[in-house]
Scaffold this active site. Structure first.
Site, PDB file in Angstrom:
ATOM      1  N   CYS A 196       6.021   0.015   5.931  1.00 49.95           N
ATOM      2  CA  CYS A 196       5.366   1.184   6.518  1.00 49.95           C
ATOM      3  C   CYS A 196       6.246   2.419   6.405  1.00 49.95           C
ATOM      4  O   CYS A 196       5.752   3.528   6.341  1.00 49.95           O
ATOM      5  CB  CYS A 196       5.011   0.900   7.963  1.00 49.95           C
ATOM      6  SG  CYS A 196       6.404   0.288   8.910  1.00 49.95           S
ATOM      7  N   GLU A 225      -1.545   6.914   1.598  1.00 53.42           N
ATOM      8  CA  GLU A 225      -0.549   5.836   1.632  1.00 53.42           C
ATOM      9  C   GLU A 225      -0.872   4.832   0.524  1.00 53.42           C
ATOM     10  O   GLU A 225      -2.022   4.417   0.380  1.00 53.42           O
ATOM     11  CB  GLU A 225      -0.574   5.120   2.987  1.00 53.42           C
ATOM     12  CG  GLU A 225       0.540   4.082   3.085  1.00 53.42           C
ATOM     13  CD  GLU A 225       0.482   3.242   4.362  1.00 53.42           C
ATOM     14  OE1 GLU A 225      -0.618   2.848   4.768  1.00 53.42           O
ATOM     15  OE2 GLU A 225       1.557   2.987   4.928  1.00 53.42           O
TER      16      GLU A 225
HETATM   17  P1  NAP Z   1      -4.718  -3.852   7.999  1.00 54.70           P
HETATM   18  O1  NAP Z   1      -5.622  -4.113   6.874  1.00 54.70           O
HETATM   19  O2  NAP Z   1      -4.975  -2.686   8.859  1.00 54.70           O
HETATM   20  O3  NAP Z   1      -4.699  -5.190   8.861  1.00 54.70           O
HETATM   21  C1  NAP Z   1      -3.834  -5.355   9.963  1.00 54.70           C
HETATM   22  C2  NAP Z   1      -4.389  -6.436  10.865  1.00 54.70           C
HETATM   23  O4  NAP Z   1      -5.604  -5.995  11.477  1.00 54.70           O
HETATM   24  C3  NAP Z   1      -4.741  -7.723  10.137  1.00 54.70           C
HETATM   25  O5  NAP Z   1      -4.399  -8.809  10.963  1.00 54.70           O
HETATM   26  C4  NAP Z   1      -6.246  -7.582   9.979  1.00 54.70           C
HETATM   27  O6  NAP Z   1      -6.918  -8.796   9.741  1.00 54.70           O
HETATM   28  C5  NAP Z   1      -6.610  -6.982  11.307  1.00 54.70           C
HETATM   29  N1  NAP Z   1      -7.928  -6.361  11.370  1.00 54.70           N
HETATM   30  C6  NAP Z   1      -8.664  -5.839  10.360  1.00 54.70           C
HETATM   31  N2  NAP Z   1      -9.814  -5.344  10.842  1.00 54.70           N
HETATM   32  C7  NAP Z   1      -9.819  -5.554  12.170  1.00 54.70           C
HETATM   33  C8  NAP Z   1     -10.743  -5.277  13.221  1.00 54.70           C
HETATM   34  N3  NAP Z   1     -11.886  -4.659  13.002  1.00 54.70           N
HETATM   35  N4  NAP Z   1     -10.415  -5.640  14.474  1.00 54.70           N
HETATM   36  C9  NAP Z   1      -9.238  -6.253  14.730  1.00 54.70           C
HETATM   37  N5  NAP Z   1      -8.343  -6.556  13.785  1.00 54.70           N
HETATM   38  C10 NAP Z   1      -8.618  -6.200  12.517  1.00 54.70           C
HETATM   39  O7  NAP Z   1      -3.223  -3.692   7.513  1.00 54.70           O
HETATM   40  P2  NAP Z   1      -2.478  -4.557   6.403  1.00 54.70           P
HETATM   41  O8  NAP Z   1      -3.097  -4.207   5.094  1.00 54.70           O
HETATM   42  O9  NAP Z   1      -2.408  -5.970   6.844  1.00 54.70           O
HETATM   43  O10 NAP Z   1      -0.998  -3.959   6.479  1.00 54.70           O
HETATM   44  C11 NAP Z   1      -0.625  -2.798   5.798  1.00 54.70           C
HETATM   45  C12 NAP Z   1      -0.678  -1.590   6.694  1.00 54.70           C
HETATM   46  O11 NAP Z   1       0.110  -1.799   7.853  1.00 54.70           O
HETATM   47  C13 NAP Z   1      -0.109  -0.346   6.054  1.00 54.70           C
HETATM   48  O12 NAP Z   1      -0.934   0.762   6.329  1.00 54.70           O
HETATM   49  C14 NAP Z   1       1.230  -0.159   6.745  1.00 54.70           C
HETATM   50  O13 NAP Z   1       1.717   1.135   6.749  1.00 54.70           O
HETATM   51  C15 NAP Z   1       0.949  -0.682   8.103  1.00 54.70           C
HETATM   52  N6  NAP Z   1       2.185  -1.112   8.762  1.00 54.70           N
HETATM   53  C16 NAP Z   1       2.708  -0.327   9.762  1.00 54.70           C
HETATM   54  C17 NAP Z   1       3.889  -0.680  10.374  1.00 54.70           C
HETATM   55  C18 NAP Z   1       4.494   0.170  11.471  1.00 54.70           C
HETATM   56  O14 NAP Z   1       5.324  -0.340  12.200  1.00 54.70           O
HETATM   57  N7  NAP Z   1       4.121   1.425  11.628  1.00 54.70           N
HETATM   58  C19 NAP Z   1       4.544  -1.846   9.994  1.00 54.70           C
HETATM   59  C20 NAP Z   1       3.992  -2.617   8.982  1.00 54.70           C
HETATM   60  C21 NAP Z   1       2.806  -2.241   8.375  1.00 54.70           C
HETATM   61  P3  NAP Z   1      -7.069  -9.301   8.226  1.00 54.70           P
HETATM   62  O15 NAP Z   1      -5.768  -9.891   7.887  1.00 54.70           O
HETATM   63  O16 NAP Z   1      -8.159 -10.299   8.202  1.00 54.70           O
HETATM   64  O17 NAP Z   1      -7.407  -8.100   7.388  1.00 54.70           O
END
Ligand code: NAP
Ligand code: MG
Length: 504
Positions: free
Chosen positions: A311, A408
């Site tokens: 991130c 991003e």
């Molecule tokens: P994501 O697609 O937003 O998914 C994150 C989590 O949310 C997953 O467990 C996902 O399930 C779940 N989710 C999806 N839709 C949901 C809903 N409607 N209700 C509840 N939960 C839901 O993110 P990602 O692609 O896994 O990770 C990448 C992103 O994370 C990037 O944008 C990155 O910048 C961010 N990130 C931020 C930090 C920080 O500390 N700021 C750290 C690491 C990553 P599924 O797995 O089934 O999709």
């Protein structure tokens, strides 16, 4: 598609041998953990290794009914005398015991993330070492968690006595991303437990393994049944059920800004407390006087680490025009020799992207940069062969209106653009909807002071990058999040205060 640089890799590099314990553990369909019990499901989540595209495990998939059971178990555990009124030193001791167990199983856990998330094994080990620090830090919290005694300002002090008591929120839903699964799970869970909450964790669908293993170890450490529950499933199903649930007192989400906004809407139904760690597009500002060796090394190390799936990736490099050409040339050299390879090779610093879908998304961002007129100075191609690899990519001559500077990417892609004045650098650094991190490379104290004040980001690193510590707050400005999840700042997320006034 280009061929992977496997032939170019030094012959003496050794691959980590997967531990027999890991092979055995992966060989059995993994249950979820609810109320201290291993729970199966009629449905299965297939888990693959992104370095090979091969299936490596099967996990019981949580359906909405499992989430219901988990939330109910977490509620019972929260209200149980055993957990609610556990002496602070006993709570701290449980966290210490858990840290010892995690340390004993460190290599096993590090390997699970290497296999499941494509996390380079050296990074996986290093992150785990950091997470152990967070566990020991959290173990010290319960005994220091206390309220305060206040003298009312507008009442006679001998008649009105006030106390502010700090209490846990209750049942906490924690929803995790796939990039650093174990460290994310540990850091979220220990802070919630240290402050007396119970948790229901939903790992990312791509990476449930290390979270499930962690939960087993927490059970072994002696946390009462229901204090920690894990429901591996899909975001739209298990995740949505969890965050919409009226039995949840607090949501802690880490993931993309798009999903974060959806979860805020879901939380609004019950006005559930929520904290968010979201995406970023962090600027990396290199001033004319910077130590260029150090700046280039850090730009490459942090820009391409874990194939940019971080991130805080320094995604937008802004470089003073006097050193711009040299910086771009040296960054391209660093990209060309960046150790991309098998996550199990200790020399690897970038493995694959987590999925074919994620690689396609990153390729689409690179194509958009080409269409918008940017220069692909290095890389830009997917890598042939098994696994979802993509070359470390440097995109130069970008401008603030281009999609590649605004969106991003979450891949091994950085942009580099020149600036002429400090004003311009600050203005451009802040020209984003995100605000997770920013970095400045200079030895000029005045510029450092000024930029530190003016940069709109939750974390500012001067002549360094990705400096995380258990004691330091971490979080984002603007659309990079709400709240600070590390250090004592986490008390504001995981506890609430009760004001008590006694009249005498
Ligand atoms: P994501 O697609 O937003 O998914 C994150 C989590 O949310 C997953 O467990 C996902 O399930 C779940 N989710 C999806 N839709 C949901 C809903 N409607 N209700 C509840 N939960 C839901 O993110 P990602 O692609 O896994 O990770 C990448 C992103 O994370 C990037 O944008 C990155 O910048 C961010 N990130 C931020 C930090 C920080 O500390 N700021 C750290 C690491 C990553 P599924 O797995 O089934 O999709
Ligand atoms: Mg996987």
């Amino acid at each position: 598609m280009k061929g992977i640089a496997a032939a170019e890799r030094p012959a003496d590099q050794t691959t980590t041998e997967v531990l027999p314990a890991v092979v055995k553990w992966l060989g059995t369909r993994r249950p979820m953990l609810i109320d201290g019990k291993a729970v199966g499901s009629a449905r299965t989540l297939d888990v693959d290794d992104p370095a090979t595209g091969q299936q490596i495990a099967q996990v019981a998939l949580a359906e909405p009914s499992h989430v219901e059971t988990a939330v109910a178990a977490a509620r019972r555990a929260f209200e149980s005398r055993e957990w609610r009124w556990m002496p602070a030193t006993a709570r701290g001791r449980l966290l210490t015991d858990a840290a010892i167990l995690v340390e004993q199983h460190a290599e096993e856990l590090a390997q699970l993330d290497a296999l499941d998330a494509g996390l380079p094994i050296s990074l996986s080990r290093a992150l785990l070492a950091g997470s152990l620090g967070s566990m020991h830090y959290a173990a010290g919290i319960p005994a220091r968690l206390s309220g305060e005694s206040l003298a009312p300002a507008g009442q006679p002090g001998d008649q009105m006595h006030a106390q502010v008591i700090r209490e846990p929120m209750g049942v906490v839903a924690q929803v995790l991303p796939w990039n650093t699964p174990l460290s994310m799970a540990i850091e979220k869970v220990v802070l919630a437990l240290a402050t007396g909450n119970t948790v229901v964790l939903k790992p990312a669908e791509q990476t449930p393994l290390s979270t499930l293993r962690l939960a087993e170890l927490l059970q072994t450490a002696g946390f009462p049944p229901g204090v920690v529950n894990v429901v591996p499933g899909f975001g739209a199903e298990a995740g949505a059920t969890l965050v919409e649930h009226a039995g949840i007192d607090k949501i802690s989400f880490t993931g993309s800004t798009v999903t974060g906004k959806r979860i805020v809407v879901a939380a609004a139904t019950n006005l559930t407390r929520i904290s968010l760690e979201l995406g970023g597009k962090s600027p990396f500002i290199v001033c004319a006087d910077a130590d260029l060796d150090a700046a280039v090394a850090s730009a490459a190390a942090n820009g391409f680490l874990h194939a940019g799936q971080a991130c805080t990736e320094p995604a937008r490099m802004l470089v003073h025009r006097n050193v711009y050409d040299e910086f771009v040339a040296r960054l391209c050299d660093a990209a060309a020799s960046f150790p991309v390879g098998s996550p199990l090779d200790p020399a690897t610093e970038a493995g694959p992207l987590v999925s074919a879908l994620q690689r396609d998304r990153v390729m689409a961002h690179i194509d958009a940069a080409r269409e918008d007129g940017a220069t692909i100075a290095h890389g830009g191609e997917a890598v042939d062969g098994p696994g979802y690899y993509l070359e470390p990519t440097v995109i130069s001559d970008t401008s603030p209106d281009m999609r590649i500077e605004r969106e991003e990417v979450f891949g091994p892609v950085v942009t580099v653009a020149p600036f002429a004045t400090t004003d311009e650098a600050v203005q451009r650094a802040n020209d984003t909807s995100y605000g997770l991190a920013a970095s400045v490379w200079t030895n000029d104290l005045a510029i450092t002071q000024r930029m530190t004040r003016e940069l709109q980001a939750g974390n500012v690193w001067i002549n360094c990058y990705n400096m995380f510590d258990a004691a330091l707050p971490f979080g984002g400005y603007r659309q990079s999040g709400w709240g600070r999840e590390s250090g004592m700042a986490a008390l504001d997320l995981y506890t609430q205060t009760k004001t008590v006034v006694v009249s005498s």
